[in-house]
Design a protein around this motif. Structure first.
Motif, mmCIF file in Angstrom:
data_model
loop_
_atom_site.group_PDB
_atom_site.id
_atom_site.type_symbol
_atom_site.label_atom_id
_atom_site.label_comp_id
_atom_site.label_asym_id
_atom_site.label_seq_id
_atom_site.Cartn_x
_atom_site.Cartn_y
_atom_site.Cartn_z
ATOM 1 N N ASP A 101 -17.711 1.298 -12.732
ATOM 2 C CA ASP A 101 -17.428 0.098 -11.942
ATOM 3 C C ASP A 101 -16.012 -0.351 -12.274
ATOM 4 O O ASP A 101 -15.260 0.403 -12.905
ATOM 5 C CB ASP A 101 -18.465 -1.010 -12.178
ATOM 6 N N HIS A 139 -15.008 -2.295 -14.399
ATOM 7 C CA HIS A 139 -14.811 -2.495 -15.839
ATOM 8 C C HIS A 139 -15.063 -1.228 -16.646
ATOM 9 O O HIS A 139 -14.399 -0.969 -17.641
ATOM 10 C CB HIS A 139 -15.727 -3.606 -16.350
ATOM 11 N N THR A 155 -27.222 -7.244 -20.566
ATOM 12 C CA THR A 155 -25.755 -7.187 -20.660
ATOM 13 C C THR A 155 -25.092 -7.774 -19.420
ATOM 14 O O THR A 155 -23.943 -8.217 -19.484
ATOM 15 C CB THR A 155 -25.251 -5.740 -20.849
ATOM 16 N N ARG A 156 -25.797 -7.785 -18.296
ATOM 17 C CA ARG A 156 -25.240 -8.354 -17.064
ATOM 18 C C ARG A 156 -25.250 -9.875 -17.085
ATOM 19 O O ARG A 156 -24.372 -10.513 -16.496
ATOM 20 C CB ARG A 156 -26.055 -7.896 -15.848
ATOM 21 N N ARG A 209 -19.912 -11.628 -22.286
ATOM 22 C CA ARG A 209 -19.426 -10.390 -22.892
ATOM 23 C C ARG A 209 -19.217 -10.539 -24.394
ATOM 24 O O ARG A 209 -19.522 -9.631 -25.175
ATOM 25 C CB ARG A 209 -18.111 -9.962 -22.226
ATOM 26 N N LYS A 230 -16.783 -3.692 -22.011
ATOM 27 C CA LYS A 230 -16.907 -4.611 -20.876
ATOM 28 C C LYS A 230 -18.191 -4.426 -20.085
ATOM 29 O O LYS A 230 -18.751 -5.393 -19.587
ATOM 30 C CB LYS A 230 -15.711 -4.457 -19.930
ATOM 31 N N SER A 231 -18.667 -3.181 -19.959
ATOM 32 C CA SER A 231 -19.816 -2.936 -19.099
ATOM 33 C C SER A 231 -20.335 -1.525 -19.322
ATOM 34 O O SER A 231 -19.575 -0.633 -19.702
ATOM 35 C CB SER A 231 -19.422 -3.119 -17.629
ATOM 36 N N TYR A 232 -21.634 -1.318 -19.076
ATOM 37 C CA TYR A 232 -22.174 0.038 -19.063
ATOM 38 C C TYR A 232 -21.926 0.705 -17.707
ATOM 39 O O TYR A 232 -22.069 1.919 -17.580
ATOM 40 C CB TYR A 232 -23.679 0.028 -19.343
#
Length: 349
Positions: free
Chosen positions: A119, A121, A259-260, A264, A291-293
């Motif tokens: 994505d 991130h 995590t969403r 963060r 930042k994100s998976y």
């Protein structure tokens, strides 16, 4: 007359090193079983300095009575899912193209949940030095591209980039993908041992923070947001341990959703705590860049599109015979009972 390894680029996923013979020997049930007091254990491989979704789920208390048993680290998704297919571990994760290729080789596996993706991130970038003359696909002819493993996500994206850049197959074969451990990739680029470095996640952001490099392209630029990899288990294991699998998959789904919906900074703090507690002499500094998976679907649910993309592509290229693999046989969501809209409350901190 010897054949260059690059001559087989159009069959690049064959480099996974997974054979039907090796997979056919994987009849072990695996270590996932009920022990004293009803304890259930799933063996797995981790990644140095990282917290995979399964580990986060365990720390958050989302796996209930299912315990994880770390058996070592890997730097290769294809190797990870081969270990699961042959019963050395109970689950493994890899790029979806590698999952399709493994299934086509005869491995009785199923993808049960998406665990990473791309994505805005979370993405893999192909970086060159700031003053590098490399600006296009054609400029890569004769150049070295460092990545964590061959025959997986990074090489697939490189192959797509070269195709979209209009590079003929003969020239594409002159682009040399090399295996470089992720922790050494940035240094190899800066020391000009390679011309392009594939960097993702915290290692990418840490390298960018130092400056002196620029992106040639990213997988997100090529394909947009997409779930890129799935956790797989053998069909035998899921048949014999349906409740444990459901607990595991649903717990991982809840962790992804957590995590969403969580700031963060809190996610990073939790991950840092996890790495410190396991005491494996790992660097926690890179975690601050997380930042994100990158998983595109709530709860990591598999739509089928993320696998169909690679099934169609591999079939069109001749890597998989037409009709060899049915899309519906590749994955299942039956063990994912997470309600994506519900923000779970963690425990066990």
């Amino acid at each position: 007359m010897s054949t260059s390894p690059l001559a087989n680029r159009r069959q690049f996923l064959a480099l996974i090193g997974l054979s039907a013979v090796a997979v056919g020997c994987g009849t072990a049930v695996g270590g996932g079983s009920a022990g004293k007091g009803g304890t259930k254990t799933l063996r797995y491989q981790g990644w140095a300095g990282q917290v995979i979704p399964a580990e986060l789920a365990a720390d958050l208390g989302f796996l209930d009575d299912v315990k994880l048993e770390w058996v070592g680290n890997t730097i290769s998704g294809p190797q990870d899912i081969q270990s699961a297919a042959t019963g050395q571990t109970d689950f493994g994760g890899a790029f979806n193209g590698a999952v399709v290729k493994l299934a086509a080789s005869g491995a009785p596996i199923k993808a049960v949940i998406s665990y990473y993706g791309s994505d805005q991130h979370a993405y893999s970038g192909y970086y060159v030095l700031a003053d590098s003359p490399i600006r296009s696909a054609r400029d890569l002819v004769g150049k070295k591209v460092g990545m964590n493993t061959l025959g997986a996500h990074s090489e697939a994206m490189l192959d797509i980039y070269l195709q979209r850049g209009g590079l003929p197959a003969a020239d594409a074969d002159k682009v040399e993908p090399l295996v470089v451990p992720p922790v050494n990739t940035e240094q190899s680029l800066r020391q000009k041992q390679i011309d392009v470095a594939v960097l993702g996640g915290v290692l990418r952001d840490k390298a960018l923070a130092k400056g002196g490099i620029r992106p040639l392209f990213t997988d997100h630029q090529l394909l947009g947001s997409f779930s890129a990899g799935t956790y797989v288990m053998t069909e035998r294991f899921t048949r014999q341990n349906p409740d444990m699998v459901r607990t595991f998959v649903t717990g991982v789904a809840r962790a992804l959703d957590w995590t969403r919906t969580t700031p963060r900074e809190e996610v990073v703090a939790r991950m840092t705590d996890i790495v410190r507690k396991r005491k494996r002499n790992e660097d926690v500094d890179t975690l601050r860049y997380w930042k994100s998976y990158g998983v595109s679907e709530p709860g990591g649910r598999i739509t089928g599109d993320e696998l169909k993309l690679w099934l169609d592509w591999l079939t069109e290229r001749g890597d998989i015979p037409s009709g060899k693999v049915r899309l519906e046989s590749l994955y299942t969501n039956e063990f994912n009972a997470a309600v994506a809209s519900t923000a779970p409350t963690p425990s066990g901190r």
